[in-house]
Write a protein that holds these residues in place. Structure first.
Motif, PDB file in Angstrom:
ATOM      1  N   ILE A 198      -8.230  -4.863  -0.379  1.00  0.00           N
ATOM      2  CA  ILE A 198      -8.123  -3.497   0.151  1.00  0.00           C
ATOM      3  C   ILE A 198      -7.543  -3.544   1.567  1.00  0.00           C
ATOM      4  N   HIS A 199      -8.017  -4.481   2.372  1.00  0.00           N
ATOM      5  CA  HIS A 199      -7.501  -4.619   3.729  1.00  0.00           C
ATOM      6  C   HIS A 199      -6.011  -4.955   3.709  1.00  0.00           C
ATOM      7  N   ALA A 200      -5.595  -5.795   2.755  1.00  0.00           N
ATOM      8  CA  ALA A 200      -4.172  -6.141   2.630  1.00  0.00           C
ATOM      9  C   ALA A 200      -3.349  -4.902   2.275  1.00  0.00           C
ATOM     10  N   CYS A 201      -3.855  -4.079   1.377  1.00  0.00           N
ATOM     11  CA  CYS A 201      -3.168  -2.818   1.036  1.00  0.00           C
ATOM     12  C   CYS A 201      -3.062  -1.934   2.270  1.00  0.00           C
ATOM     13  N   TYR A 202      -4.138  -1.857   3.025  1.00  0.00           N
ATOM     14  CA  TYR A 202      -4.164  -1.038   4.228  1.00  0.00           C
ATOM     15  C   TYR A 202      -3.116  -1.518   5.222  1.00  0.00           C
ATOM     16  N   GLU A 203      -3.019  -2.826   5.366  1.00  0.00           N
ATOM     17  CA  GLU A 203      -2.056  -3.405   6.304  1.00  0.00           C
ATOM     18  C   GLU A 203      -0.620  -3.067   5.883  1.00  0.00           C
ATOM     19  N   VAL A 204      -0.327  -3.145   4.600  1.00  0.00           N
ATOM     20  CA  VAL A 204       1.011  -2.791   4.108  1.00  0.00           C
ATOM     21  C   VAL A 204       1.287  -1.315   4.389  1.00  0.00           C
ATOM     22  N   ALA A 205       0.302  -0.459   4.153  1.00  0.00           N
ATOM     23  CA  ALA A 205       0.469   0.977   4.420  1.00  0.00           C
ATOM     24  C   ALA A 205       0.667   1.232   5.911  1.00  0.00           C
ATOM     25  N   ARG A 206      -0.071   0.506   6.738  1.00  0.00           N
ATOM     26  CA  ARG A 206       0.073   0.679   8.186  1.00  0.00           C
ATOM     27  C   ARG A 206       1.465   0.258   8.653  1.00  0.00           C
ATOM     28  N   GLU A 207       1.932  -0.878   8.138  1.00  0.00           N
ATOM     29  CA  GLU A 207       3.274  -1.343   8.496  1.00  0.00           C
ATOM     30  C   GLU A 207       4.339  -0.326   8.095  1.00  0.00           C
TER      31      GLU A 207
END
Length: 172
Positions: A102-111
């Motif tokens: 989930i954190h990895a998905c969040y990071e991609v969305a943030r980028e």
């Protein structure tokens, strides 16, 4: 504006992670069924439904954002257990893995500066905090009471009372 491809692909991968979670938790429930611990089996069958809800919520989010997800094969869980504590420990380890996903998905969305997806994922971040806490509590309870037949019976009765509440729409 169409959805960022990297964000969509990360969420699509998360659908598979959630489906695998449900598949994995079926194996936990089956272990406990075989042991005669129907309450523990009930707990994990409710987890199965919740993981399916999570996968379908992400699918719906993608569809609502004009992206049709591709369903991939679900890996076969390859675990066996020699005692009643092992599935609980495997469950906590798996929930920590899902938190990382989930954190990895969040990071991609943030980028990608995809604030809408970040807001959607906030719900999953909160949910994972609860999932990890529940998994830790189950381990603690098993370590404290599970070695005593009466204590194990009490835990099993407690987990038998858990009921499933279907997930409504994601808050956005």
């Amino acid at each position: 504006m169409s959805m960022n491809e990297k964000v969509a692909q990360a969420l699509e991968k998360q659908i598979n992670e959630e489906l695998y979670s449900s598949y994995l938790y079926i194996t936990f429930a089956d272990y406990y069924e075989e042991r005669g611990l129907k309450g523990f089996a009930n707990w994990y069958m409710i987890q199965v439904k919740e993981e399916l809800d999570h996968a379908m919520a992400i699918r719906r989010y993608l569809l609502d954002n004009d992206y049709v997800p591709t369903m991939e094969a679900i890996a076969k869980p390859n675990l066996s257990f020699s005692d009643d504590l092992e599935p609980l420990k495997a469950g906590l380890e798996h929930e920590r893995h899902i938190t990382d996903c989930i954190h990895a998905c969040y990071e991609v969305a943030r980028e990608a500066k995809d604030i809408r997806t970040m807001r959607m994922l906030d719900w999953f971040v909160e949910e994972q905090g609860e999932e990890e806490a529940n998994a830790r509590d189950m381990i603690t309870n098993m370590e404290l009471f599970g070695s005593d037949p009466k204590g194990l019976y009490g835990l099993d009765r407690e987990y038998l009372e858990r009921t499933y509440t279907q997930m409504t729409a994601l808050p956005l």
